[in-house]
Design an enzyme around this catalytic site. Structure first.
Site, PDB file in Angstrom:
ATOM      1  N   CYS A  22     -23.186 -75.364  36.701  1.00 41.22           N
ATOM      2  CA  CYS A  22     -23.985 -76.926  37.174  1.00 41.22           C
ATOM      3  C   CYS A  22     -23.500 -77.812  38.385  1.00 41.22           C
ATOM      4  O   CYS A  22     -23.900 -78.920  38.413  1.00 41.22           O
ATOM      5  CB  CYS A  22     -24.567 -77.940  35.919  1.00 41.22           C
ATOM      6  N   HIS A  38     -33.057 -80.625  35.890  1.00 41.95           N
ATOM      7  CA  HIS A  38     -31.641 -80.206  35.575  1.00 41.95           C
ATOM      8  C   HIS A  38     -32.214 -78.911  36.438  1.00 41.95           C
ATOM      9  O   HIS A  38     -31.764 -77.632  35.714  1.00 41.95           O
ATOM     10  CB  HIS A  38     -30.720 -80.233  34.635  1.00 41.95           C
TER      11      HIS A  38
HETATM   12  N1  COA Z   1     -36.881 -83.168  27.720  1.00 40.55           N
HETATM   13  C1  COA Z   1     -37.922 -83.726  27.646  1.00 40.55           C
HETATM   14  N2  COA Z   1     -38.860 -82.348  27.150  1.00 40.55           N
HETATM   15  C2  COA Z   1     -39.089 -81.271  27.262  1.00 40.55           C
HETATM   16  C3  COA Z   1     -37.709 -81.089  27.991  1.00 40.55           C
HETATM   17  C4  COA Z   1     -36.867 -81.940  27.942  1.00 40.55           C
HETATM   18  N3  COA Z   1     -35.653 -81.180  27.992  1.00 40.55           N
HETATM   19  N4  COA Z   1     -37.901 -79.454  27.421  1.00 40.55           N
HETATM   20  C5  COA Z   1     -39.378 -78.960  27.033  1.00 40.55           C
HETATM   21  N5  COA Z   1     -39.548 -80.127  27.260  1.00 40.55           N
HETATM   22  C6  COA Z   1     -41.283 -80.712  26.883  1.00 40.55           C
HETATM   23  C7  COA Z   1     -42.215 -79.769  27.753  1.00 40.55           C
HETATM   24  O1  COA Z   1     -42.665 -80.564  29.083  1.00 40.55           O
HETATM   25  C8  COA Z   1     -43.053 -79.603  27.069  1.00 40.55           C
HETATM   26  O2  COA Z   1     -44.319 -80.614  27.055  1.00 40.55           O
HETATM   27  P1  COA Z   1     -45.992 -80.204  26.932  1.00 40.55           P
HETATM   28  O3  COA Z   1     -46.240 -79.394  25.733  1.00 40.55           O
HETATM   29  O4  COA Z   1     -46.398 -81.214  26.642  1.00 40.55           O
HETATM   30  O5  COA Z   1     -46.219 -79.098  28.201  1.00 40.55           O
HETATM   31  C9  COA Z   1     -43.001 -78.953  25.815  1.00 40.55           C
HETATM   32  O6  COA Z   1     -41.269 -79.916  26.079  1.00 40.55           O
HETATM   33  C10 COA Z   1     -42.122 -78.059  25.159  1.00 40.55           C
HETATM   34  O7  COA Z   1     -41.619 -77.448  26.747  1.00 40.55           O
HETATM   35  P2  COA Z   1     -40.775 -75.883  26.629  1.00 40.55           P
HETATM   36  O8  COA Z   1     -40.354 -75.557  27.693  1.00 40.55           O
HETATM   37  O9  COA Z   1     -41.729 -74.702  25.692  1.00 40.55           O
HETATM   38  O10 COA Z   1     -39.882 -75.811  25.869  1.00 40.55           O
HETATM   39  P3  COA Z   1     -38.459 -75.508  24.959  1.00 40.55           P
HETATM   40  O11 COA Z   1     -38.074 -75.982  23.588  1.00 40.55           O
HETATM   41  O12 COA Z   1     -38.652 -73.660  25.944  1.00 40.55           O
HETATM   42  O13 COA Z   1     -37.222 -75.859  25.673  1.00 40.55           O
HETATM   43  C11 COA Z   1     -35.294 -76.280  25.504  1.00 40.55           C
HETATM   44  C12 COA Z   1     -36.217 -76.943  25.468  1.00 40.55           C
HETATM   45  C13 COA Z   1     -34.589 -77.677  25.327  1.00 40.55           C
HETATM   46  C14 COA Z   1     -34.865 -75.761  24.789  1.00 40.55           C
HETATM   47  C15 COA Z   1     -34.747 -76.186  27.086  1.00 40.55           C
HETATM   48  O14 COA Z   1     -35.396 -77.658  28.107  1.00 40.55           O
HETATM   49  C16 COA Z   1     -33.340 -76.072  27.505  1.00 40.55           C
HETATM   50  O15 COA Z   1     -32.512 -74.974  26.847  1.00 40.55           O
HETATM   51  N6  COA Z   1     -32.558 -77.252  28.005  1.00 40.55           N
HETATM   52  C17 COA Z   1     -30.826 -77.311  27.720  1.00 40.55           C
HETATM   53  C18 COA Z   1     -30.723 -76.400  29.496  1.00 40.55           C
HETATM   54  C19 COA Z   1     -29.253 -76.251  29.714  1.00 40.55           C
HETATM   55  O16 COA Z   1     -28.466 -76.052  28.863  1.00 40.55           O
HETATM   56  N7  COA Z   1     -29.285 -77.107  31.080  1.00 40.55           N
HETATM   57  C20 COA Z   1     -27.309 -76.590  31.178  1.00 40.55           C
HETATM   58  C21 COA Z   1     -26.659 -77.526  30.603  1.00 40.55           C
HETATM   59  S1  COA Z   1     -24.828 -77.454  30.749  1.00 40.55           S
END
Ligand code: COA
Length: 387
Positions: free
Chosen positions: A84, A333
């Site tokens: 990242c 991100h």
């Molecule tokens: N913050 C706010 N809303 C979020 C979100 C977040 N981080 N991630 C997803 N959403 C919302 C989406 O917009 C969607 O909303 P909608 O239903 O109104 O369209 C809903 O939540 C579901 O989205 P989806 O894509 O199905 O979520 P997911 O369960 O597949 O993924 C996480 C959610 C948190 C698991 C994913 O964002 C993730 O892995 N984040 C971490 C990324 C990471 O590790 N980065 C590197 C860091 S070191």
């Protein structure tokens, strides 16, 4: 020799249905070139960060992609990868290239296109930033790594669930004023605490999202900067430090040693300290990491990051506004683009061009970009003043 930023460009962060890797790079790159008032023939080198374009879209060799699609062949291009922190490493590499005296105009940027794969493949790609054999192999994910850090921070310093959630509430509020942010949605403490559990204690609204995006900046020697713009932003320090690849070998998981090392060197080199900063972009890939980052960067004592966010002093208008862009949490991100996007935010703030999220009178700012669980950390300090 000093180095200045004379142009910036960024795409909107979020899901881009119509743009692939190259369209994103071109959009950010062309905006930066136009902002600097230069043309392609002025550019001598490209340094671009991308974490995992191979896994996300099947495209490696992004250095050649950058030069080809920006019409800049035959100039050299370097791809940097540090999870990242990939594009902050691009920025520090670009700074070294200008400081060496060999290059007088360098484009630095970063890009990632993460939304074209299903969630589990994104999680697998991201897990490549941790110790594959000793962490990911046993099922640890990135939310899991930061959840461990959060659990220990809560245990050791009494940091509360509410304080951790306040980071997300603040950063979503800031993103309302950032047209390029992924989320334009205010959230409440209750929204965060009641959002679906991802890795205890971290919930959906504690996590940065999966995103597409790109950002770019133009670097020139400080002494040439006024030829391009009346408001160059000077890079006062560019500092990188490393720590163990895995979290499991660290003596204390409530602190990130590479942040302390990178920050201390940056403060020493710039002659500025945490009290001189008017704002900071702090790597909030998960809410707890903003709390740990504000401590390790010296904005408060160890263990007091939760109380700092609760005090309101990290909001715009507070003593040290943190993540005015919305941070990774709400701006988004796209991992390889994040460091470059932090630089864009500092430049817009220090020029006084940040609109509704402007920190009044901002002269010095800091960007903190973390790779993995803190295995790579890059800190940049930028100022309106050259010295
Ligand atoms: N913050 C706010 N809303 C979020 C979100 C977040 N981080 N991630 C997803 N959403 C919302 C989406 O917009 C969607 O909303 P909608 O239903 O109104 O369209 C809903 O939540 C579901 O989205 P989806 O894509 O199905 O979520 P997911 O369960 O597949 O993924 C996480 C959610 C948190 C698991 C994913 O964002 C993730 O892995 N984040 C971490 C990324 C990471 O590790 N980065 C590197 C860091 S070191």
């Amino acid at each position: 020799m000093g180095v200045a930023i004379v142009g910036v460009g960024i795409t909107k962060f979020g899901e881009h249905w119509k743009s692939g890797l190259k369209e994103l790079i071109m959009e950010a790159g062309i905006k930066a070139v136009e902002d600097a008032g230069i043309s392609g023939k002025d550019i001598e080198l490209i340094v671009g960060g991308s974490m995992s374009s191979g896994m996300f879209v099947g495209q490696e060799h992004t250095g050649a992609l950058f030069t080809d699609y920006m019409g800049l062949s035959p100039i050299p291009a370097i791809r940097t990868e540090a999870a990242c922190a990939s594009s902050s490493v691009a920025l520090s590499t670009g700074v070294m290239a200008v400081k060496s005296g060999r290059y007088k105009c360098v484009v630095v940027g970063g890009v990632e296109k993460m939304t074209d794969v299903y969630g589990n493949l994104a999680t697998t790609a991201l897990a490549g930033a941790m110790d594959r054999d000793n962490e990911a192999h046993f099922g640890l994910t990135f939310p899991g790594v930061y959840a461990l850090m959060a659990q220990r921070h809560m245990h050791q310093y009494g940091t509360t669930r509410e304080q951790i959630a306040m980071v997300a509430v603040k950063n979503h509020e800031n993103a309302m004023h950032n047209p390029n942010a992924q989320f334009h949605r205010k959230i409440t403490l209750e929204d965060v605490i009641k959002s679906p559990l991802v890795a205890d204690p971290l919930r959906l609204l504690d996590c940065s999202p999966i995103a597409d995006g790109a950002a770019a900046v133009i670097l020139v020697p400080a002494e040439d900067a006024k030829k391009y713009t009346d408001t160059p932003i000077y890079i006062r320090a560019s500092s990188q430090a490393s720590d163990t690849l895995g979290l499991y070998t660290r003596p204390d998981v409530t602190t990130v040693g590479a942040t302390i090392n990178a920050a201390q060197n940056a403060y020493k080199y710039s002659g500025l300290g945490p009290k001189d900063m008017h704002l900071a972009e702090v790597h909030d890939c998960f809410t707890i990491n903003e709390i740990i980052g504000t401590e390790d960067l010296g904005f408060c004592k160890k263990g007091e990051g939760g109380r700092l966010v609760q005090s309101g002093e990290t909001k715009i208008g507070g003593k040290i506004p943190i993540n005015t862009s919305g941070g990774l949490k709400a701006k988004g991100h796209p991992v390889g683009a994040t460091g470059a996007s932090q630089a864009v935010e500092l430049v817009e703030q220090l020029r006084g061009e940040a609109g509704g999220r402007q920190v009044k009178g901002a002269e010095n700012g800091l960007a903190h970009n973390v790779g993995g669980s803190g295995s790579t950390v890059v800190v940049h300090i930028m100022s309106r003043n050259r010295k």
